[in-house]
Design a protein around this motif. Structure first.
Motif, short mmCIF file in Angstrom:
data_model
loop_
_atom_site.label_atom_id
_atom_site.label_comp_id
_atom_site.label_asym_id
_atom_site.label_seq_id
_atom_site.Cartn_x
_atom_site.Cartn_y
_atom_site.Cartn_z
N LYS A 172 0.84 -1.19 0.00
CA LYS A 172 0.00 0.00 0.00
C LYS A 172 0.88 1.25 0.00
O LYS A 172 1.79 1.37 0.81
CB LYS A 172 -0.89 -0.01 1.24
N GLY A 173 0.60 2.16 -0.92
CA GLY A 173 1.27 3.45 -0.91
C GLY A 173 2.63 3.49 -1.59
O GLY A 173 2.97 4.48 -2.24
N THR A 203 -7.41 -1.77 -0.52
CA THR A 203 -6.39 -1.25 0.40
C THR A 203 -4.97 -1.35 -0.16
O THR A 203 -4.05 -0.78 0.42
CB THR A 203 -6.44 -2.00 1.75
N LEU A 204 -4.77 -2.09 -1.25
CA LEU A 204 -3.43 -2.30 -1.79
C LEU A 204 -3.29 -1.62 -3.15
O LEU A 204 -4.24 -1.57 -3.94
CB LEU A 204 -3.15 -3.79 -1.94
N ASP A 205 -2.09 -1.12 -3.43
CA ASP A 205 -1.83 -0.38 -4.67
C ASP A 205 -0.89 -1.11 -5.62
O ASP A 205 -0.94 -0.87 -6.83
CB ASP A 205 -1.23 0.99 -4.34
N TYR A 206 -0.02 -1.97 -5.07
CA TYR A 206 1.02 -2.59 -5.89
C TYR A 206 1.09 -4.10 -5.62
O TYR A 206 0.84 -4.56 -4.51
CB TYR A 206 2.40 -1.99 -5.57
N THR A 247 -1.17 -1.64 -9.54
CA THR A 247 0.01 -1.66 -10.40
C THR A 247 0.72 -3.00 -10.24
O THR A 247 1.13 -3.38 -9.15
CB THR A 247 0.97 -0.52 -10.04
N TYR A 248 0.87 -3.72 -11.36
CA TYR A 248 1.52 -5.04 -11.35
C TYR A 248 2.96 -4.87 -11.77
O TYR A 248 3.26 -4.33 -12.85
CB TYR A 248 0.80 -6.00 -12.30
N LEU A 249 3.88 -5.31 -10.92
CA LEU A 249 5.31 -5.18 -11.16
C LEU A 249 5.92 -6.54 -11.37
O LEU A 249 5.69 -7.46 -10.58
CB LEU A 249 5.97 -4.50 -9.96
N GLU A 250 6.72 -6.67 -12.42
CA GLU A 250 7.34 -7.96 -12.74
C GLU A 250 8.84 -7.77 -12.87
O GLU A 250 9.31 -7.19 -13.85
CB GLU A 250 6.76 -8.53 -14.03
#
Length: 331
Positions: free
Chosen positions: A153-154, A222-225, A288-291
């Motif tokens: 989050k954030g 509640t989660l962003d990433y 936002t999905y980070l790979e």
């Protein structure tokens, strides 16, 4: 609180027994993670239906979903005691630290390797049969989900230095916390039923145990990433209390075991597509999905293995770790 939950669980189980008195045998099937209609909830329903159909109704299966019989640890207690007969669960390693085999970080790094290792006859599967037998449990096999990551989050972290500013929730499963700590994060052990509140109130900055399905489905507000760090290949486990298993006739045992294999095969077939589908849903929902790149993942895997595998050897033994080293993915 534990006594109250135990009494409530006993009352629910007793009521279920009364409602199924017409069947020759009644089995109680539960999960510690997954409501009705979730993938794991659907797998419970599928297993139950196959058993009832295969025994022509001689065996009835009463299904209990997440939190209906208590917390993750409490429901596993019921399985060990035989008050619950069967489970698809994510076991607590406090019973036997050798169960940490399931959570060995960077043991496999691709879907193809994971399926070969965990499927019936695979090298990880074979190790687990004996471990579960020592706990008084019949091990059928895995219910695979996919590779986990760090949801936050954030802010998010792509380096050890950035991770130091984030406190991430982990479950009480060795070496889950150790793996996330080796990536640089602070950790807090929190039961699954309390994770949403912990993230919402800022007790933790995110979740570091799950595939994206759970973080999207339960915590997307509640989660962003979601950072696909792939530290573990996450799989539920299909098991049965050994006493309950021995109480079945050979014909009924065959039906229960075959039904488990069917559910496992369906999970292997569907898990990867489901995981990829939830990645897209999470993106559409604004997460936002980070790979990480292959090079970044290799660096993570080398660092985490170097820190965590020696700890595992101390706690689960050199024989098991020798098997893991001989068969684990090449980096």
């Amino acid at each position: 609180m534990f006594l109250k939950r135990a009494l409530l669980a006993g009352a629910v189980l007793a009521f279920a027994g009364l409602s199924s008195a017409m069947a020759e045998t009644t089995l109680k099937l539960a999960t510690d993670s997954g409501a009705k209609g979730s993938p794991s909830g659907d797998a419970l329903d599928r297993w139950a239906a196959l058993i009832e159909e295969g025994t022509n109704g001689e065996v009835q299966v009463d299904v209990f979903y997440q939190n209906e019989l208590g917390s993750q640890a409490e429901v596993f207690d019921l399985l060990i005691a035989g008050d619950v007969d069967m489970m698809i669960n994510w076991p607590i390693t406090a019973y036997d630290e050798r169960l940490g085999v399931l959570f060995t970080p960077y043991m496999v790094t691709s879907w193809e390797e994971a399926l070969e290792a965990y499927k019936p006859g695979g090298w990880v599967n074979e190790m687990l049969v004996g471990i579960y037998a020592d706990l008084g449990l019949k091990f059928f096999g895995p219910w695979p989900e996919g590779f986990n990551g760090i949801a936050s989050k954030g802010k998010y972290a792509m380096t050890v230095e950035e991770a130091a500013d984030l406190k991430i929730r982990v479950p009480a499963m060795f070496p889950m916390a150790e793996s996330v700590q080796a990536l640089g994060y602070q950790t807090a052990t929190i039961d699954w039923s309390e994770v949403f509140t912990a993230i919402q109130t800022g007790v933790v900055d995110g979740d570091g145990a799950n595939i994206i399905y759970w973080d999207y489905e339960y915590f997307r507000d509640t989660l962003d990433y979601y950072n696909q760090t792939k530290q573990q290949f996450v799989t539920g486990i299909m098991t049965m209390n050994a006493g309950s298993w021995e109480g079945l006739s050979p014909e009924q045992q065959e039906v229960v075991a075959n039904a488990a294999v069917t559910v496992m095969e369906e999970a292997f077939r569907d898990a990867r597509a489901r995981d990829e589908g939830y990645i897209e849903l999470a993106k559409k929902a604004g997460m936002t999905y980070l790979e990480p790149s292959d090079e970044e993942l290799r660096g993570m895997a080398e660092s985490v293995r170097a820190q965590v595998w020696p700890l595992m050897e101390e706690r689960i033994g050199s024989e098991i770790m020798d098997t893991i080293r001989a068969n684990a993915s090449k980096l």
